[in-house]
Design a protein around this motif. Structure first.
Motif, PDB file in Angstrom:
ATOM      1  N   VAL A 263      26.148  89.929  29.413  1.00  7.24           N
ATOM      2  CA  VAL A 263      26.671  91.233  29.870  1.00  7.24           C
ATOM      3  C   VAL A 263      28.087  91.390  29.320  1.00  7.24           C
ATOM      4  N   LEU A 264      28.336  92.539  28.716  1.00  7.83           N
ATOM      5  CA  LEU A 264      29.631  92.788  28.071  1.00  7.83           C
ATOM      6  C   LEU A 264      30.614  93.436  29.044  1.00  7.83           C
ATOM      7  N   ASP A 265      31.802  92.858  29.100  1.00  6.56           N
ATOM      8  CA  ASP A 265      32.898  93.493  29.837  1.00  6.56           C
ATOM      9  C   ASP A 265      33.795  94.140  28.782  1.00  6.56           C
ATOM     10  N   LYS A 268      37.594  93.508  28.218  1.00  7.20           N
ATOM     11  CA  LYS A 268      38.101  92.244  27.657  1.00  7.20           C
ATOM     12  C   LYS A 268      37.823  92.118  26.157  1.00  7.20           C
ATOM     13  N   CYS A 269      37.031  93.034  25.616  1.00 11.55           N
ATOM     14  CA  CYS A 269      36.569  92.891  24.230  1.00 11.55           C
ATOM     15  C   CYS A 269      37.656  93.321  23.245  1.00 11.55           C
ATOM     16  N   ILE A 270      37.883  92.485  22.228  1.00 11.75           N
ATOM     17  CA  ILE A 270      38.874  92.832  21.193  1.00 11.75           C
ATOM     18  C   ILE A 270      38.163  93.218  19.889  1.00 11.75           C
ATOM     19  N   HIS A 271      36.849  93.389  19.965  1.00 12.56           N
ATOM     20  CA  HIS A 271      36.046  93.888  18.836  1.00 12.56           C
ATOM     21  C   HIS A 271      36.219  93.047  17.571  1.00 12.56           C
ATOM     22  N   CYS A 272      36.305  91.744  17.788  1.00  7.47           N
ATOM     23  CA  CYS A 272      36.529  90.843  16.651  1.00  7.47           C
ATOM     24  C   CYS A 272      35.251  90.602  15.847  1.00  7.47           C
ATOM     25  N   GLY A 273      34.099  90.811  16.463  1.00 10.78           N
ATOM     26  CA  GLY A 273      32.839  90.686  15.732  1.00 10.78           C
ATOM     27  C   GLY A 273      32.259  89.294  15.662  1.00 10.78           C
ATOM     28  N   VAL A 274      32.896  88.322  16.323  1.00  6.16           N
ATOM     29  CA  VAL A 274      32.372  86.943  16.254  1.00  6.16           C
ATOM     30  C   VAL A 274      30.965  86.878  16.848  1.00  6.16           C
ATOM     31  N   CYS A 275      30.757  87.584  17.948  1.00 12.19           N
ATOM     32  CA  CYS A 275      29.434  87.572  18.581  1.00 12.19           C
ATOM     33  C   CYS A 275      28.366  88.097  17.620  1.00 12.19           C
ATOM     34  N   ASP A 276      28.751  89.091  16.821  1.00 12.82           N
ATOM     35  CA  ASP A 276      27.781  89.681  15.895  1.00 12.82           C
ATOM     36  C   ASP A 276      27.426  88.708  14.769  1.00 12.82           C
ATOM     37  N   GLU A 298      33.825  99.829  17.257  1.00 10.58           N
ATOM     38  CA  GLU A 298      33.948  99.080  18.512  1.00 10.58           C
ATOM     39  C   GLU A 298      32.582  98.607  18.971  1.00 10.58           C
ATOM     40  N   LEU A 299      32.574  97.474  19.639  1.00  6.68           N
ATOM     41  CA  LEU A 299      31.316  96.965  20.194  1.00  6.68           C
ATOM     42  C   LEU A 299      30.969  97.803  21.424  1.00  6.68           C
ATOM     43  N   MET A 300      29.808  98.456  21.395  1.00  2.23           N
ATOM     44  CA  MET A 300      29.424  99.348  22.492  1.00  2.23           C
ATOM     45  C   MET A 300      28.589  98.618  23.551  1.00  2.23           C
ATOM     46  N   SER A 316      30.246  82.063  22.003  1.00  4.21           N
ATOM     47  CA  SER A 316      31.180  82.208  20.881  1.00  4.21           C
ATOM     48  C   SER A 316      32.330  83.171  21.170  1.00  4.21           C
ATOM     49  N   CYS A 317      32.209  83.967  22.204  1.00  4.26           N
ATOM     50  CA  CYS A 317      33.226  85.009  22.447  1.00  4.26           C
ATOM     51  C   CYS A 317      34.578  84.359  22.815  1.00  4.26           C
ATOM     52  N   PRO A 318      35.627  84.678  22.059  1.00  2.76           N
ATOM     53  CA  PRO A 318      36.916  84.012  22.318  1.00  2.76           C
ATOM     54  C   PRO A 318      37.657  84.558  23.538  1.00  2.76           C
ATOM     55  N   THR A 319      37.244  85.717  24.037  1.00  3.72           N
ATOM     56  CA  THR A 319      38.016  86.318  25.142  1.00  3.72           C
ATOM     57  C   THR A 319      37.271  86.313  26.478  1.00  3.72           C
ATOM     58  N   GLY A 320      36.043  85.835  26.466  1.00  4.84           N
ATOM     59  CA  GLY A 320      35.259  85.876  27.711  1.00  4.84           C
ATOM     60  C   GLY A 320      34.714  87.261  28.004  1.00  4.84           C
ATOM     61  N   ALA A 321      34.714  88.135  26.992  1.00  7.12           N
ATOM     62  CA  ALA A 321      34.176  89.491  27.213  1.00  7.12           C
ATOM     63  C   ALA A 321      32.674  89.453  27.468  1.00  7.12           C
ATOM     64  N   PHE A 322      31.998  88.530  26.838  1.00 10.51           N
ATOM     65  CA  PHE A 322      30.571  88.359  27.114  1.00 10.51           C
ATOM     66  C   PHE A 322      30.414  87.295  28.190  1.00 10.51           C
ATOM     67  N   GLY A 323      29.740  87.648  29.263  1.00  9.36           N
ATOM     68  CA  GLY A 323      29.449  86.690  30.330  1.00  9.36           C
ATOM     69  C   GLY A 323      27.956  86.586  30.524  1.00  9.36           C
TER      70      GLY A 323
HETATM   71  S1  SF4 Z   1      33.130  88.009  20.338  1.00  3.96           S
HETATM   72 FE1  SF4 Z   1      33.801  88.783  22.325  1.00  3.96          FE
HETATM   73  S2  SF4 Z   1      35.713  89.857  21.884  1.00  3.96           S
HETATM   74 FE2  SF4 Z   1      34.687  89.554  19.901  1.00  3.96          FE
HETATM   75  S3  SF4 Z   1      33.499  91.467  19.611  1.00  3.96           S
HETATM   76 FE3  SF4 Z   1      32.151  90.011  20.614  1.00  3.96          FE
HETATM   77  S4  SF4 Z   1      32.384  90.468  22.804  1.00  3.96           S
HETATM   78 FE4  SF4 Z   1      34.118  91.410  21.777  1.00  3.96          FE
END
Ligand code: SF4
Ligand code: SF4
Length: 345
Positions: A263-265, A268-276, A298-300, A316-323
């Motif tokens: 689940v995306l918060d 907290k997301c910085i749209h870095c794209g690592v998750c993708d 932006e990650l929607m 992989s999310c560096p900010t904890g935006a994905f939980g």
């Molecule tokens: S890795 Fe985390 S911070 Fe980066 S785009 Fe994905 S959800 Fe956002």
């Protein structure tokens, strides 16, 4: 005026195997599951306990799809009195009991197909709204809800141990102690550490279930659901043509998730794209952000139709935006951001 319950319904409340099988009928269970949740092991344990420890006749087998985690699995158990041979080896089509391991299977009418009017329908879900689909159950069937996943996660076990406990709790004539013994024996050789956790999950499943009233609205036994092959020798397309070109847009991987979902918060997301980069199924949805001077894209969110719940994005999310969240019925539909909105009718 409502018709009275058939006399046979008293069999589900029988206190002993002798009373249950006094009318020489069999007891048929169909486990509806997906690969990875342990339905085959549950059927094996139930049949083993009944045959080797309760002196009943029994048969068990499972049918698999493509033998991969996430594909449909059905497991069938037939029990009868010792003097009543079991001569049928076909899938259970008119079950006394249907046990549903995953809420996503409730959408498929075949899941409840053939349930007897005095049958028992056990499904895995936390307390909350009762899915609309369950109105199609017989009015006179018993409907039981148990939070098998919640209990399994809390006890570090699996839903199959919980659901086996619920079957024992729901049918007094099944000897709970011997089923638990068979369950422990099943795991003692493979994974001794799991024995204690499974026992706790089983005990909780045997008591922490709810019998839901007034759920089904259908009259009588449900019709048998038999999936006929779409094509036979007389109807197949000429020359081996594929009339529907293969594509991934219609895939649905929802059943591959075994209870947890990312689940995306957004805050907290910085749209870095690592998750993708790590998502194996390209199910993350990107769009133009509100402030394009900051982020071009932006990650929607996630299109859960294509998400198999591997949790690589969470790890992989560096900010904890994905939980990681426990998936409840309807949650994925509510949070879904569609990749192909034009396909949604
Ligand atoms: S890795 Fe985390 S911070 Fe980066 S785009 Fe994905 S959800 Fe956002
Ligand atoms: S859990 Fe995350 S990484 Fe895995 S398929 Fe779903 S969105 Fe992709």
């Amino acid at each position: 005026m409502n018709a009275p319950l058939p006399a046979i319904s008293s069999l589900r409340e029988a206190a002993t195997p002798q009373a249950r099988f006094a009318d020489h009928s069999s007891f048929e269970v169909r486990f509806e599951s997906i690969g990875g949740l342990g339905a085959h092991a549950a059927g094996h344990v139930l049949a083993t306990a009944a045959v080797l420890r309760m002196g009943l006749n029994g048969a068990h087998f499972s049918s698999y799809g493509s033998e991969k985690k996430g594909s449909t699995v059905r497991s069938f158990v037939r029990l009868s009195a010792a003097e009543q041979p079991i001569r049928v080896s076909a899938p259970v089509e008119t079950p006394n009991v249907v046990v549903v391991f995953h809420a996503v299977l409730l959408r498929n009418p075949a899941t409840r197909g053939g349930l007897r009017r005095d049958g028992t329908f056990i499904y895995n879900a936390p307390a909350g709204v009762i899915p609309e689909e369950l109105k199609a159950l017989p009015r006179t069937a018993r409907v039981i809800r148990v939070d098998a996943l919640g209990i399994a996660l809390a006890e570090k076990s699996r839903p199959n141990a919980v659901l086996l406990g619920t079957i024992c709790g729901a049918f007094p004539w099944i000897d709970t102690a011997v089923v638990l013994e068979a369950l422990s024996e099943e795991f003692a050789g493979k994974n001794p550490a799991a024995v204690a956790t499974n026992e706790r999950a089983f005990q909780r499943g045997a008591t922490e279930y709810e019998v839901l009233e007034g759920v089904g609205e259908a009259e009588g036994d449900l019709p048998i659901s038999r999936a006929d092959p779409e094509w036979g020798f007389a109807t197949q397309p000429a020359g081996g043509l594929l009339p529907e070109p293969g594509n991934t847009a219609w895939n649905d991987l929802s059943a591959s998730r075994t209870g947890l979902m990312p689940v995306l918060d957004g805050a907290k997301c910085i749209h870095c794209g690592v998750c993708d980069l790590v998502c194996p199924d390209f199910c993350l949805v990107w769009g133009a952000g509100a402030d394009t001077s900051k982020f071009e894209r932006e990650l929607m969110g996630v299109d859960y139709r294509y998400c198999k719940g591997c949790m690589r994005c969470v790890e992989s999310c560096p900010t904890g935006a994905f939980g990681e969240a426990v998936e409840t019925p309807g949650m994925a539909d509510r949070l879904r951001v569609p990749l192909f909105p034009e396909l949604i009718k």
